[in-house]
Design an enzyme around this catalytic site. Structure first.
Site, mmCIF file in Angstrom:
data_model
loop_
_atom_site.group_PDB
_atom_site.id
_atom_site.type_symbol
_atom_site.label_atom_id
_atom_site.label_comp_id
_atom_site.label_asym_id
_atom_site.label_seq_id
_atom_site.Cartn_x
_atom_site.Cartn_y
_atom_site.Cartn_z
ATOM 1 N N ASN A 13 56.903 55.998 48.967
ATOM 2 C CA ASN A 13 55.942 56.718 49.806
ATOM 3 C C ASN A 13 56.766 57.554 50.773
ATOM 4 O OD1 ASN A 13 53.984 57.645 51.525
ATOM 5 N ND2 ASN A 13 53.699 55.690 52.584
ATOM 6 N N LYS A 15 55.846 59.724 52.843
ATOM 7 C CA LYS A 15 55.147 60.030 54.104
ATOM 8 C C LYS A 15 55.270 61.532 54.408
ATOM 9 C CE LYS A 15 56.312 55.400 55.610
ATOM 10 N NZ LYS A 15 55.987 54.401 56.595
ATOM 11 N N HIS A 98 46.452 53.745 53.229
ATOM 12 C CA HIS A 98 47.707 53.376 53.893
ATOM 13 C C HIS A 98 47.419 53.091 55.372
ATOM 14 C CE1 HIS A 98 51.737 53.590 55.557
ATOM 15 N NE2 HIS A 98 52.166 53.328 54.340
ATOM 16 N N GLU A 100 48.905 53.869 57.963
ATOM 17 C CA GLU A 100 49.063 55.015 58.872
ATOM 18 C C GLU A 100 47.819 55.900 58.844
ATOM 19 O OE1 GLU A 100 52.857 56.247 57.347
ATOM 20 O OE2 GLU A 100 53.760 54.442 58.189
ATOM 21 N N GLU A 170 50.577 45.402 52.409
ATOM 22 C CA GLU A 170 51.504 45.951 53.398
ATOM 23 C C GLU A 170 51.163 45.423 54.790
ATOM 24 O OE1 GLU A 170 53.582 49.651 51.838
ATOM 25 O OE2 GLU A 170 51.867 50.291 52.999
ATOM 26 N N GLY A 176 57.898 50.295 58.493
ATOM 27 C CA GLY A 176 58.745 51.191 59.273
ATOM 28 C C GLY A 176 59.377 50.526 60.483
ATOM 29 N N SER A 216 59.181 47.614 54.935
ATOM 30 C CA SER A 216 60.639 47.525 55.128
ATOM 31 C C SER A 216 61.350 46.872 53.936
ATOM 32 C CB SER A 216 60.985 46.802 56.435
ATOM 33 O OG SER A 216 60.438 47.516 57.540
ATOM 34 N N GLY A 237 58.728 52.849 51.821
ATOM 35 C CA GLY A 237 58.719 54.024 52.683
ATOM 36 C C GLY A 237 60.120 54.542 52.915
ATOM 37 N N GLY A 238 60.718 54.128 54.028
ATOM 38 C CA GLY A 238 62.024 54.650 54.450
ATOM 39 C C GLY A 238 63.079 54.664 53.351
#
Ligand code: PEP
Length: 255
Positions: A13, A15, A98, A100, A170, A176, A216, A237-238
């Site tokens: 993802n 983002k 998601h 966010e 999640e 994150g 994470s 993500g990251g």
């Protein structure tokens, strides 16, 4: 429980990261690193990167997804993108719900359900995100919360359509933040989501549904998380923004 009955899926993802030019570079870097994957590999990218990512990934084992879609087919929804628009350009996957989107853009369980319905109607496969916030875990309501999010999101989704639903558990406190759920915490909630699907549909549908963990996940913790019987992959993500790190997670999922 038989893991062999369902697909292992590692999805990135991105983002709100990467311009189209940068997306082309990142996909090109990923291609040789994940080409022997023994799991499905997806990159969910910003709307403006979709065309270039599709082109860069053509003929490879990397599939491209979007990060959201609207529930209406078309109309006066300035700034939005419909599921049909995504499908028409060759997109197969879309992330919906998601945290966010829920946190910053007013997404509710009801609008998540509407978007899920629209995505399925358009022929897309949905990566549906559910998960508790820190305060909810502390209150001991993780199970109720995740069950409710799952149930509302899947209202009106048939057993047949469940083959196009992937669930990503999640925990919001792990997204994150560098805080990862322990493998046992991830397993516990993925298992209860699977039980919830069995109640809504059948044990067979539940056993065939891919349930990912996200929060994470990285090259250092992926193997342990993915060793759990109810954790069928990851939403990343990251670490999906660095080809080598993402590839290491794909490698862990391919073992
Ligand atoms: C995510 O965005 O879905 C996610 C899990 O992010 P991160 O891996 O950075 O926690």
């Amino acid at each position: 429980m038989n893991k062999a009955k369902r697909k292992t899926i590692i999805a990135g993802n991105w983002k709100m990261n990467k311009t189209p030019a940068e997306a082309k570079v990142l996909i090109s870097e990923m291609i040789p690193l994940v080409k022997d994957a023994d799991c499905d590999v997806i990159a969910c990218v910003p709307f403006v990167d979709l065309a270039v990512a599709l082109e860069a990934a053509q003929g490879t084992n990397i599939k491209i997804g979007a990060e959201n879609c609207h529930w209406a087919k078309s109309g006066a929804f300035t700034g939005e993108i419909s599921a049909d628009m995504l499908k028409s350009m060759g997109i197969e996957y879309v992330i919906i719900g998601h945290s966010e989107r829920r946190q910053y853009f007013g997404e509710t369980d009801v609008t998540v359900n509407q978007r899920v319905r629209a995505a399925l109607d358009a022929g897309l496969t949905v990566i549906l995100c559910v998960g508790e916030q820190k305060v909810e875990r502390e209150q001991g309501i993780t199970a109720e919360l995740c069950r409710m999010q799952t149930k509302v999101a899947l209202q009106g989704v048939t057993a047949e359509e469940m083959s196009r639903i992937v669930i990503a558990y999640e925990p919001v406190w792990a997204i994150g933040t560098g805080l990862t759920a322990t493998a046992d915490q991830a397993e516990e909630v993925c298992a209860l989501i699977r039980d919830c699907i069995a109640e809504l549909y059948t044990a067979e549908v539940a056993e065939a549904t891919t349930i990912q963990y996200g929060g994470s996940m990285n090259d250092a913790n992926a193997e342990e998380l993915l060793s759990k019987v109810n954790v069928d992959g990851g939403l990343i993500g990251g670490a999906s923004l660095i080809a080598e790190k993402f590839a290491k997670i794909v490698e862990a999922a391919s073992k």
